[in-house]
Design a protein around this motif. Structure first.
Motif, mmCIF file in Angstrom:
data_model
loop_
_atom_site.group_PDB
_atom_site.id
_atom_site.type_symbol
_atom_site.label_atom_id
_atom_site.label_comp_id
_atom_site.label_asym_id
_atom_site.label_seq_id
_atom_site.Cartn_x
_atom_site.Cartn_y
_atom_site.Cartn_z
ATOM 1 N N TYR A 145 0.832 -1.205 0.000
ATOM 2 C CA TYR A 145 0.000 0.000 0.000
ATOM 3 C C TYR A 145 0.867 1.255 0.000
ATOM 4 O O TYR A 145 0.647 2.180 -0.790
ATOM 5 C CB TYR A 145 -0.916 -0.027 1.221
ATOM 6 C CG TYR A 145 -1.700 1.246 1.435
ATOM 7 C CD1 TYR A 145 -2.918 1.453 0.801
ATOM 8 C CD2 TYR A 145 -1.223 2.252 2.286
ATOM 9 C CE1 TYR A 145 -3.644 2.619 1.000
ATOM 10 C CE2 TYR A 145 -1.932 3.416 2.485
ATOM 11 C CZ TYR A 145 -3.141 3.603 1.843
ATOM 12 O OH TYR A 145 -3.843 4.760 2.034
ATOM 13 N N LEU A 146 1.867 1.288 0.883
ATOM 14 C CA LEU A 146 2.720 2.474 0.984
ATOM 15 C C LEU A 146 3.553 2.657 -0.282
ATOM 16 O O LEU A 146 3.797 3.796 -0.711
ATOM 17 C CB LEU A 146 3.619 2.351 2.210
ATOM 18 C CG LEU A 146 2.892 2.376 3.559
ATOM 19 C CD1 LEU A 146 3.863 2.090 4.700
ATOM 20 C CD2 LEU A 146 2.206 3.722 3.780
ATOM 21 N N ALA A 147 4.004 1.547 -0.888
ATOM 22 C CA ALA A 147 4.763 1.649 -2.137
ATOM 23 C C ALA A 147 3.902 2.226 -3.248
ATOM 24 O O ALA A 147 4.362 3.055 -4.051
ATOM 25 C CB ALA A 147 5.304 0.279 -2.534
ATOM 26 N N CYS A 189 2.605 9.471 -5.630
ATOM 27 C CA CYS A 189 3.156 10.777 -5.291
ATOM 28 C C CYS A 189 4.281 11.148 -6.246
ATOM 29 O O CYS A 189 4.367 12.290 -6.714
ATOM 30 C CB CYS A 189 3.658 10.763 -3.853
ATOM 31 S SG CYS A 189 4.339 12.332 -3.291
ATOM 32 N N SER A 190 5.136 10.179 -6.558
ATOM 33 C CA SER A 190 6.245 10.448 -7.472
ATOM 34 C C SER A 190 5.740 10.776 -8.859
ATOM 35 O O SER A 190 6.292 11.638 -9.547
ATOM 36 C CB SER A 190 7.183 9.237 -7.520
ATOM 37 O OG SER A 190 7.787 9.029 -6.273
ATOM 38 N N ASP A 191 4.675 10.093 -9.300
ATOM 39 C CA ASP A 191 4.097 10.394 -10.609
ATOM 40 C C ASP A 191 3.594 11.829 -10.654
ATOM 41 O O ASP A 191 3.754 12.530 -11.653
ATOM 42 C CB ASP A 191 2.944 9.438 -10.913
ATOM 43 C CG ASP A 191 3.436 8.035 -11.234
ATOM 44 O OD1 ASP A 191 4.632 7.903 -11.544
ATOM 45 O OD2 ASP A 191 2.630 7.092 -11.174
ATOM 46 N N ALA A 192 2.962 12.260 -9.545
ATOM 47 C CA ALA A 192 2.464 13.634 -9.504
ATOM 48 C C ALA A 192 3.614 14.634 -9.515
ATOM 49 O O ALA A 192 3.561 15.659 -10.206
ATOM 50 C CB ALA A 192 1.592 13.835 -8.262
ATOM 51 N N LEU A 193 4.669 14.339 -8.749
ATOM 52 C CA LEU A 193 5.831 15.227 -8.713
ATOM 53 C C LEU A 193 6.551 15.251 -10.051
ATOM 54 O O LEU A 193 7.099 16.285 -10.459
ATOM 55 C CB LEU A 193 6.794 14.792 -7.609
ATOM 56 C CG LEU A 193 6.305 14.986 -6.172
ATOM 57 C CD1 LEU A 193 7.292 14.366 -5.192
ATOM 58 C CD2 LEU A 193 6.130 16.466 -5.866
ATOM 59 N N TRP A 211 15.191 -2.735 -10.945
ATOM 60 C CA TRP A 211 15.563 -1.715 -9.960
ATOM 61 C C TRP A 211 14.811 -1.899 -8.647
ATOM 62 O O TRP A 211 15.369 -1.693 -7.569
ATOM 63 C CB TRP A 211 15.296 -0.321 -10.516
ATOM 64 C CG TRP A 211 15.993 -0.003 -11.794
ATOM 65 C CD1 TRP A 211 15.422 0.205 -13.015
ATOM 66 C CD2 TRP A 211 17.411 0.152 -12.002
ATOM 67 N NE1 TRP A 211 16.386 0.466 -13.964
ATOM 68 C CE2 TRP A 211 17.610 0.447 -13.368
ATOM 69 C CE3 TRP A 211 18.517 0.065 -11.166
ATOM 70 C CZ2 TRP A 211 18.875 0.661 -13.910
ATOM 71 C CZ3 TRP A 211 19.776 0.272 -11.700
ATOM 72 C CH2 TRP A 211 19.944 0.562 -13.055
ATOM 73 N N MET A 212 13.517 -2.283 -8.730
ATOM 74 C CA MET A 212 12.697 -2.352 -7.521
ATOM 75 C C MET A 212 13.101 -3.503 -6.605
ATOM 76 O O MET A 212 12.834 -3.475 -5.405
ATOM 77 C CB MET A 212 11.224 -2.489 -7.901
ATOM 78 C CG MET A 212 10.651 -1.292 -8.648
ATOM 79 S SD MET A 212 10.618 0.214 -7.635
ATOM 80 C CE MET A 212 9.303 -0.194 -6.490
ATOM 81 N N VAL A 219 13.552 6.028 -9.333
ATOM 82 C CA VAL A 219 13.049 4.718 -9.737
ATOM 83 C C VAL A 219 11.533 4.753 -9.916
ATOM 84 O O VAL A 219 10.993 4.186 -10.869
ATOM 85 C CB VAL A 219 13.453 3.652 -8.695
ATOM 86 C CG1 VAL A 219 12.737 2.336 -8.961
ATOM 87 C CG2 VAL A 219 14.952 3.448 -8.713
ATOM 88 N N CYS A 220 10.836 5.414 -9.014
ATOM 89 C CA CYS A 220 9.387 5.496 -9.122
ATOM 90 C C CYS A 220 8.950 6.296 -10.340
ATOM 91 O O CYS A 220 7.883 6.069 -10.895
ATOM 92 C CB CYS A 220 8.788 6.113 -7.847
ATOM 93 S SG CYS A 220 8.896 5.043 -6.398
#
Length: 236
Positions: A104-106, A112-116, A182-183, A233-234
């Motif tokens: 869930y947190l990942a 969040c990274s996609d938005a940033l 990478w993950m 990575v995200c």
């Protein structure tokens, strides 16, 4: 700091497996929107709350929900320290709850990274590639992130594709032909008194060894280097 989970033990009036599975599914559905993660089975379950502690009010809400379930004969709710979990069944339930929380947190971190990523110009997600150490090392440098990575084959031999990347600006996805996941990499800090290893990490897989480090122009501590790498990575 001692971390606590909520142990739940349920005894149902019926031994019908279909009804027990249906009860378990409803319990999961109750937990999900409240960021509660449950593992195990009704007769031995563990509830984990990584974002907010399970307050007395939340326990009353869960107890009220359990009271309304006609198939439940008795139940017990108990806060328990992780260090006090003794049975293998309880530990397995705890690991399942932790795994669900981690996924869930990942996913939230990736969102969040996609938005940033949309706020950054495309160049900030690209890496300058070069080949070093006689052709056996592919080095990628991100000026915007202030970090770099060095990729070696596990046997330290040159790789024929390294030269095709040299001198280009790449995204991590452009290295798909190297079959680097990478993950799944497990990183370890490189600790040394020398300045050159400040913020440096290393990861090894079956075919590769990867060094992650702060650029010489941006000395960073280990935590900041890893946070920036996870962001990259995200985004990839």
């Amino acid at each position: 700091m001692t971390e606590f989970v909520l142990r739940l033990t349920v005894r149902t009036a019926s031994r019908d497996l279909g009804r027990q599975d249906a009860l378990w599914e409803r319990l999961i559905q109750w937990c999900e929107p409240r960021a509660l993660f449950i593992g195990g089975a009704p007769e031995s379950a563990v509830i984990y709350a990584p974002l907010h502690p399970i307050t007395a009010r939340r326990r009353r809400e869960l107890a009220a929900w359990l009271d309304r379930c006609p198939e439940i004969q008795t139940y017990q709710l108990k806060a328990e320290a992780l260090s006090d979990l003794r049975s293998l069944r309880a530990k397995a339930a705890c690991l399942e709850a932790f795994s669900q929380a981690q996924r869930y947190l990942a996913e939230r971190m990736a969102e969040c990274s996609d938005a940033l990523a949309g706020l950054h110009p495309p160049a900030s997600r690209r890496w300058r590639a070069s080949v070093g150490n006689g052709g056996n090392c592919l080095e990628l440098d991100s000026r915007d992130l202030g970090i770099g990575i060095a990729i070696f084959r596990s046997n330290r031999a040159p790789h024929p594709q390294f030269s095709t990347f040299s001198g280009r600006y790449l995204e991590l996805g452009d290295l798909a032909t190297l079959e680097l996941d990478w993950m799944s990499l497990v990183w370890a800090q490189v600790l040394s008194d020398g300045d050159l290893s400040v913020g440096q990490w290393v990861a090894r897989s079956q075919h590769w060894m990867i060094h992650l480090y702060a650029s010489t122009t941006a000395p960073l501590a280990h935590r900041e280097v890893m946070l920036r790498w996870m962001e990259a990575v995200c985004e990839s």
